[in-house]
Design a protein around this motif. Sequence first.
Motif, PDB file in Angstrom:
ATOM      1  N   TYR A 225       0.831  -1.204   0.000  1.00  0.00           N
ATOM      2  CA  TYR A 225       0.000   0.000   0.000  1.00  0.00           C
ATOM      3  C   TYR A 225       0.873   1.264   0.000  1.00  0.00           C
ATOM      4  CZ  TYR A 225      -3.505  -3.428   1.281  1.00  0.00           C
ATOM      5  OH  TYR A 225      -4.315  -4.535   1.289  1.00  0.00           O
ATOM      6  N   ALA A 226       1.958   1.227   0.793  1.00  0.00           N
ATOM      7  CA  ALA A 226       2.864   2.376   0.820  1.00  0.00           C
ATOM      8  C   ALA A 226       3.532   2.555  -0.539  1.00  0.00           C
ATOM      9  CB  ALA A 226       3.908   2.187   1.916  1.00  0.00           C
ATOM     10  N   ALA A 227       3.933   1.437  -1.142  1.00  0.00           N
ATOM     11  CA  ALA A 227       4.563   1.524  -2.465  1.00  0.00           C
ATOM     12  C   ALA A 227       3.583   2.063  -3.505  1.00  0.00           C
ATOM     13  CB  ALA A 227       5.076   0.146  -2.883  1.00  0.00           C
ATOM     14  N   ALA A 228       2.333   1.602  -3.428  1.00  0.00           N
ATOM     15  CA  ALA A 228       1.327   2.069  -4.382  1.00  0.00           C
ATOM     16  C   ALA A 228       1.067   3.560  -4.209  1.00  0.00           C
ATOM     17  CB  ALA A 228       0.036   1.286  -4.189  1.00  0.00           C
ATOM     18  N   GLU A 229       1.062   4.025  -2.965  1.00  0.00           N
ATOM     19  CA  GLU A 229       0.835   5.453  -2.721  1.00  0.00           C
ATOM     20  C   GLU A 229       1.965   6.289  -3.315  1.00  0.00           C
ATOM     21  OE1 GLU A 229      -0.116   8.535   0.958  1.00  0.00           O
ATOM     22  OE2 GLU A 229       0.267   6.411   1.343  1.00  0.00           O
ATOM     23  N   ILE A 230       3.196   5.795  -3.164  1.00  0.00           N
ATOM     24  CA  ILE A 230       4.347   6.520  -3.727  1.00  0.00           C
ATOM     25  C   ILE A 230       4.251   6.568  -5.246  1.00  0.00           C
ATOM     26  CG2 ILE A 230       6.839   6.398  -4.055  1.00  0.00           C
ATOM     27  CD1 ILE A 230       7.047   5.257  -1.219  1.00  0.00           C
ATOM     28  N   VAL A 231       3.921   5.428  -5.847  1.00  0.00           N
ATOM     29  CA  VAL A 231       3.836   5.367  -7.310  1.00  0.00           C
ATOM     30  C   VAL A 231       2.749   6.303  -7.823  1.00  0.00           C
ATOM     31  CG1 VAL A 231       3.247   3.888  -9.264  1.00  0.00           C
ATOM     32  CG2 VAL A 231       4.786   3.050  -7.472  1.00  0.00           C
ATOM     33  N   PHE A 232       1.582   6.295  -7.162  1.00  0.00           N
ATOM     34  CA  PHE A 232       0.486   7.166  -7.595  1.00  0.00           C
ATOM     35  C   PHE A 232       0.875   8.640  -7.446  1.00  0.00           C
ATOM     36  CE2 PHE A 232      -2.566   3.540  -6.940  1.00  0.00           C
ATOM     37  CZ  PHE A 232      -2.926   3.472  -8.270  1.00  0.00           C
ATOM     38  N   TRP A 233       1.585   8.986  -6.360  1.00  0.00           N
ATOM     39  CA  TRP A 233       1.988  10.375  -6.184  1.00  0.00           C
ATOM     40  C   TRP A 233       2.944  10.798  -7.292  1.00  0.00           C
ATOM     41  CZ3 TRP A 233       6.326  13.280  -5.757  1.00  0.00           C
ATOM     42  CH2 TRP A 233       6.129  14.599  -5.349  1.00  0.00           C
ATOM     43  N   MET A 234       3.831   9.898  -7.685  1.00  0.00           N
ATOM     44  CA  MET A 234       4.822  10.239  -8.711  1.00  0.00           C
ATOM     45  C   MET A 234       4.190  10.408 -10.093  1.00  0.00           C
ATOM     46  SD  MET A 234       8.014   7.839  -7.540  1.00  0.00           S
ATOM     47  CE  MET A 234       8.990   8.328  -8.952  1.00  0.00           C
ATOM     48  N   MET A 235       2.969   9.946 -10.280  1.00  0.00           N
ATOM     49  CA  MET A 235       2.305  10.126 -11.566  1.00  0.00           C
ATOM     50  C   MET A 235       1.817  11.553 -11.788  1.00  0.00           C
ATOM     51  SD  MET A 235       0.012   6.675 -11.947  1.00  0.00           S
ATOM     52  CE  MET A 235       0.767   5.042 -11.958  1.00  0.00           C
ATOM     53  N   GLY A 236       1.755  12.351 -10.732  1.00  0.00           N
ATOM     54  CA  GLY A 236       1.338  13.739 -10.857  1.00  0.00           C
ATOM     55  C   GLY A 236      -0.166  13.899 -10.851  1.00  0.00           C
ATOM     56  N   SER A 237      -0.652  14.873 -10.095  1.00  0.00           N
ATOM     57  CA  SER A 237      -2.087  15.120 -10.023  1.00  0.00           C
ATOM     58  C   SER A 237      -2.339  16.486  -9.388  1.00  0.00           C
ATOM     59  CB  SER A 237      -2.770  14.026  -9.198  1.00  0.00           C
ATOM     60  OG  SER A 237      -4.147  14.318  -9.028  1.00  0.00           O
ATOM     61  N   LEU A 238      -3.464  17.093  -9.740  1.00  0.00           N
ATOM     62  CA  LEU A 238      -3.905  18.340  -9.099  1.00  0.00           C
ATOM     63  C   LEU A 238      -5.153  18.110  -8.260  1.00  0.00           C
ATOM     64  CD1 LEU A 238      -3.440  20.914 -12.021  1.00  0.00           C
ATOM     65  CD2 LEU A 238      -1.901  20.455 -10.109  1.00  0.00           C
ATOM     66  N   ALA A 239      -5.574  16.879  -8.131  1.00  0.00           N
ATOM     67  CA  ALA A 239      -6.789  16.574  -7.374  1.00  0.00           C
ATOM     68  C   ALA A 239      -6.535  16.758  -5.877  1.00  0.00           C
ATOM     69  CB  ALA A 239      -7.230  15.141  -7.658  1.00  0.00           C
ATOM     70  N   ASP A 240      -7.575  17.181  -5.169  1.00  0.00           N
ATOM     71  CA  ASP A 240      -7.542  17.297  -3.710  1.00  0.00           C
ATOM     72  C   ASP A 240      -6.492  18.288  -3.220  1.00  0.00           C
ATOM     73  OD1 ASP A 240      -9.528  15.311  -3.603  1.00  0.00           O
ATOM     74  OD2 ASP A 240      -8.010  13.730  -3.621  1.00  0.00           O
ATOM     75  N   ARG A 241      -6.152  19.281  -4.012  1.00  0.00           N
ATOM     76  CA  ARG A 241      -5.248  20.336  -3.555  1.00  0.00           C
ATOM     77  C   ARG A 241      -6.087  21.487  -3.007  1.00  0.00           C
ATOM     78  NH1 ARG A 241      -2.915  15.950  -5.136  1.00  0.00           N
ATOM     79  NH2 ARG A 241      -0.690  16.085  -5.617  1.00  0.00           N
ATOM     80  N   SER A 242      -5.480  22.258  -2.116  1.00  0.00           N
ATOM     81  CA  SER A 242      -6.206  23.349  -1.464  1.00  0.00           C
ATOM     82  C   SER A 242      -5.487  24.666  -1.718  1.00  0.00           C
ATOM     83  CB  SER A 242      -6.298  23.084   0.044  1.00  0.00           C
ATOM     84  OG  SER A 242      -5.001  23.143   0.613  1.00  0.00           O
ATOM     85  N   MET A 243      -6.081  25.744  -1.209  1.00  0.00           N
ATOM     86  CA  MET A 243      -5.446  27.047  -1.339  1.00  0.00           C
ATOM     87  C   MET A 243      -4.136  27.099  -0.552  1.00  0.00           C
ATOM     88  SD  MET A 243      -7.224  28.691  -3.464  1.00  0.00           S
ATOM     89  CE  MET A 243      -6.548  30.351  -3.317  1.00  0.00           C
ATOM     90  N   THR A 244      -3.976  26.220   0.427  1.00  0.00           N
ATOM     91  CA  THR A 244      -2.699  26.153   1.142  1.00  0.00           C
ATOM     92  C   THR A 244      -1.575  25.737   0.203  1.00  0.00           C
ATOM     93  OG1 THR A 244      -3.878  25.548   3.162  1.00  0.00           O
ATOM     94  CG2 THR A 244      -1.519  25.117   3.108  1.00  0.00           C
ATOM     95  N   HIS A 245      -1.867  24.767  -0.675  1.00  0.00           N
ATOM     96  CA  HIS A 245      -0.867  24.355  -1.663  1.00  0.00           C
ATOM     97  C   HIS A 245      -0.560  25.504  -2.629  1.00  0.00           C
ATOM     98  CE1 HIS A 245      -2.416  20.400  -0.279  1.00  0.00           C
ATOM     99  NE2 HIS A 245      -1.172  20.010  -0.479  1.00  0.00           N
ATOM    100  N   VAL A 246      -1.601  26.252  -2.998  1.00  0.00           N
ATOM    101  CA  VAL A 246      -1.385  27.403  -3.884  1.00  0.00           C
ATOM    102  C   VAL A 246      -0.477  28.429  -3.194  1.00  0.00           C
ATOM    103  CG1 VAL A 246      -2.505  29.285  -5.125  1.00  0.00           C
ATOM    104  CG2 VAL A 246      -3.604  27.051  -5.013  1.00  0.00           C
ATOM    105  N   ALA A 247      -0.779  28.703  -1.924  1.00  0.00           N
ATOM    106  CA  ALA A 247       0.016  29.682  -1.182  1.00  0.00           C
ATOM    107  C   ALA A 247       1.459  29.226  -1.005  1.00  0.00           C
ATOM    108  CB  ALA A 247      -0.623  29.931   0.183  1.00  0.00           C
ATOM    109  N   LEU A 248       1.668  27.915  -0.931  1.00  0.00           N
ATOM    110  CA  LEU A 248       3.036  27.404  -0.781  1.00  0.00           C
ATOM    111  C   LEU A 248       3.815  27.505  -2.089  1.00  0.00           C
ATOM    112  CD1 LEU A 248       5.180  25.845   0.891  1.00  0.00           C
ATOM    113  CD2 LEU A 248       4.159  23.739   0.006  1.00  0.00           C
ATOM    114  N   ALA A 249       3.169  27.136  -3.191  1.00  0.00           N
ATOM    115  CA  ALA A 249       3.897  27.059  -4.472  1.00  0.00           C
ATOM    116  C   ALA A 249       4.024  28.421  -5.152  1.00  0.00           C
ATOM    117  CB  ALA A 249       3.180  26.077  -5.405  1.00  0.00           C
TER     118      ALA A 249
END
Length: 328
Positions: free
Chosen positions: A169-193
């Motif tokens: 499950y941990a490996a799958a989470e890492i692989v999915f994150w590395m595929m790139g996505s904008l889903a479930d992001r918040s204004m906090t992520h916008v303020a950070l980037a």
Amino acid sequence: MTPARLYALLGVLTAALFTASLTIGPAALPFTEALTALVSQSDGPATMVMREIRLPRALLGLLIGASLGLCGAAMQGYLRNPLAEPGLIGVSSSAALGAVIAIQTGLAYTAALALPFMALAGAGIAVLAIFALAGPRGTALTLILAGVALSALAGALTSLVLNLSPSPYAAAEIVFWMMGSLADRSMTHVALAAPFILAGAALILPLGRGLDALSLGEDAAASMGIRLPRLRLALILGVAACVGAGTAVAGAVGFVGLVVPHLLRPLTGHRPSTLLIASALGGAAMLLAADTATRLILPARDLKLGVVTALVGAPFFFHLVWRLRGRL
């Protein structure tokens, strides 16, 4: 086509795709209701969907796409190579390694911003390594070699972390994150980037005159008064800030910086200075279109953004190599 007309057309396209990104999603909100909810004072579900889900996603698509397009144009202008892209200097792979370590160690679950901060730390270490390897006055070739070496090391360490994952499950989470996505992001992520991306763009945009001079060769650019070490320093720091911030909040999103500058170059008279702004607008349009496509192609599945850009970019890359094979 004049630069002003090209910028205007790309600006209209980007604005249309930004609006589409705001109004298309799993929640069936009519077009006018969605835009009205965005500016209304109510706390209803439509307003929550627009402000908490769709607006951050569209803003990140705009910022990250523009930064990738801008960095791709700058890298191709500096290296005088149409196959160059922002990931060439190893910053994106190093930022991904930092994020993967955050997921693997569980640090990502202790604080909401632990993962993007670890990714930014990875990008910062990559910049230091690039300067240490390439030297303050190294050539473009040493920069490429340093970037390739750094990317290889970061990729190997990422594979090692995956190999040591405690559970599938941990490996799958890492692989999915590395595929790139904008889903479930918040204004906090916008303020950070956003601060990092804007700072990186502020470093890269003034380099147009130097990149124009470099198209005549390094010796000619130096004779025209271009200070190449300063230009390279601004380029590396700008690309690192943009790519590191984008990777920190969206994962690895490739091919935007490769495809967009190449498509727009003939429309800019092959001038690097004109291509910078055009590529920023084109990159934003491409990423907004790709992110909207992830919601339309397979609405019931979590189709990753990096998969869509790769499906578009990889065949284009093959086509580019095929056309240039006689000159490489």
